[in-house]
Design an enzyme around this catalytic site. Structure first.
Site, mmCIF file in Angstrom:
data_model
loop_
_atom_site.group_PDB
_atom_site.id
_atom_site.type_symbol
_atom_site.label_atom_id
_atom_site.label_comp_id
_atom_site.label_asym_id
_atom_site.label_seq_id
_atom_site.Cartn_x
_atom_site.Cartn_y
_atom_site.Cartn_z
ATOM 1 N N ASP A 159 26.761 16.714 -22.416
ATOM 2 C CA ASP A 159 26.231 15.093 -22.076
ATOM 3 C C ASP A 159 25.570 14.641 -23.242
ATOM 4 O OD1 ASP A 159 25.912 12.850 -20.565
ATOM 5 O OD2 ASP A 159 24.136 13.574 -19.588
ATOM 6 N N ARG A 185 29.298 20.590 -5.383
ATOM 7 C CA ARG A 185 30.080 21.469 -6.220
ATOM 8 C C ARG A 185 31.193 22.356 -5.624
ATOM 9 N NH1 ARG A 185 25.855 22.731 -9.649
ATOM 10 N NH2 ARG A 185 23.710 22.915 -9.166
ATOM 11 N N GLU A 200 30.351 25.999 -20.651
ATOM 12 C CA GLU A 200 29.558 24.951 -19.829
ATOM 13 C C GLU A 200 30.391 24.001 -18.999
ATOM 14 O OE1 GLU A 200 26.685 23.313 -19.753
ATOM 15 O OE2 GLU A 200 25.480 23.251 -21.615
ATOM 16 N N ASP A 201 29.832 23.495 -18.065
ATOM 17 C CA ASP A 201 30.393 22.470 -17.023
ATOM 18 C C ASP A 201 30.727 21.181 -17.895
ATOM 19 O OD1 ASP A 201 27.847 21.620 -17.260
ATOM 20 O OD2 ASP A 201 27.582 21.483 -14.987
ATOM 21 N N PHE A 216 28.740 9.243 -14.065
ATOM 22 C CA PHE A 216 28.200 10.520 -13.520
ATOM 23 C C PHE A 216 29.295 11.187 -12.512
ATOM 24 C CE2 PHE A 216 25.787 13.109 -10.721
ATOM 25 C CZ PHE A 216 24.853 13.737 -11.648
HETATM 26 P P1 IMP Z 1 22.670 17.807 -21.641
HETATM 27 O O1 IMP Z 1 21.789 18.548 -22.142
HETATM 28 O O2 IMP Z 1 22.529 16.195 -21.568
HETATM 29 O O3 IMP Z 1 24.169 17.849 -22.297
HETATM 30 O O4 IMP Z 1 23.387 18.203 -19.985
HETATM 31 C C1 IMP Z 1 23.946 19.236 -19.732
HETATM 32 C C2 IMP Z 1 23.767 19.410 -18.361
HETATM 33 O O5 IMP Z 1 23.417 18.440 -17.364
HETATM 34 C C3 IMP Z 1 25.159 19.915 -17.681
HETATM 35 O O6 IMP Z 1 25.359 21.165 -17.849
HETATM 36 C C4 IMP Z 1 24.955 19.441 -16.476
HETATM 37 O O7 IMP Z 1 24.426 20.441 -15.384
HETATM 38 C C5 IMP Z 1 24.019 18.226 -16.143
HETATM 39 N N1 IMP Z 1 24.858 16.896 -16.214
HETATM 40 C C6 IMP Z 1 25.277 16.056 -17.215
HETATM 41 N N2 IMP Z 1 26.008 15.186 -17.039
HETATM 42 C C7 IMP Z 1 26.537 15.321 -15.713
HETATM 43 C C8 IMP Z 1 27.331 14.714 -14.819
HETATM 44 O O8 IMP Z 1 27.942 13.683 -14.971
HETATM 45 N N3 IMP Z 1 27.461 15.325 -13.302
HETATM 46 C C9 IMP Z 1 26.666 16.342 -13.128
HETATM 47 N N4 IMP Z 1 25.810 17.106 -13.896
HETATM 48 C C10 IMP Z 1 25.728 16.620 -15.064
#
Ligand code: IMP
Length: 180
Positions: free
Chosen positions: A102, A164, A98-99, A151
């Site tokens: 969050d 990206r 995963e990148d 962010f």
């Molecule tokens: P989650 O489901 O809220 O954990 O979010 C996961 C996905 O949201 C990540 O794989 C990202 O693609 C996107 N995301 C969450 N926070 C950020 C951020 O700070 N910058 C860019 N993408 C984010």
């Protein structure tokens, strides 16, 4: 006119060093075994590309695409698979790449889906972790960096599909930024 402002949070040299360290740990943990890395598109593609080249094990890769976010910065809370895996993961040592972790909504959904497909083992590697944002109790086994609630963009992470390609990770500030 550029209204968005960005500030470096993690420099490329630091990222390189940390990616190598995570890969070393994975190499140690799976000694003598094969690993199957699954990148979550699109954000994880750069991290996965660098990570897999530093792993000294028999490796294979696949990708899955999910949608949880619209074009903005907030999660819709709804996750669905846009592109599924190309091949079965049954009996494989899967590392989901995963990148950023969050709220945890995407990861908890993906773990549920992947567990049903009976991998031998299933672990998670996330480049970035924003622990203060978590809505679901999920954690990554391998974490690049814990970061504050900002962010971020770059090194695969986007804002509306932009940024990206940046080599460093930046905090992105938008005009009248109140979302995070
Ligand atoms: P989650 O489901 O809220 O954990 O979010 C996961 C996905 O949201 C990540 O794989 C990202 O693609 C996107 N995301 C969450 N926070 C950020 C951020 O700070 N910058 C860019 N993408 C984010």
């Amino acid at each position: 006119m550029e209204a968005e402002k960005k500030k470096v949070l993690i420099r490329r040299a630091e990222i390189e060093k940390r990616v190598r360290a995570v890969a070393r740990q994975i190499t140690k943990d799976y000694k003598g075994e094969r690993v199957h890395l699954i990148g979550v598109l699109k954000g994880a593609c750069i991290f996965l590309s660098d990570l897999v080249r530093e792993i000294d094990l028999e490796s294979s890769i696949d990708f899955i695409a999910v949608s949880s976010y619209g074009r903005g910065k907030e999660s819709s809370g709804q996750v669905r698979v846009l592109k599924d895996l190309d091949s079965s993961i049954a009996g494989l040592n899967v590392i989901l790449v995963e990148d950023i972790l969050d709220t945890g909504l995407t990861l908890s959904y993906l773990l549920r889906v992947l567990k049903q497909r009976q991998p031998k083992t299933l672990r998670v590697a996330a480049l970035l972790d924003k622990p203060s944002r978590r809505l679901k109790p999920v954690e990554a086994n391998y974490i690049g960096f814990k970061i504050p609630n900002e962010f971020v963009v770059g090194y695969g992470l986007d804002y509306s599909e932009r940024y990206r390609n940046l080599k460093d990770v930046y905090v992105l500030h938008l005009p009248e930024d109140t979302a995070r």
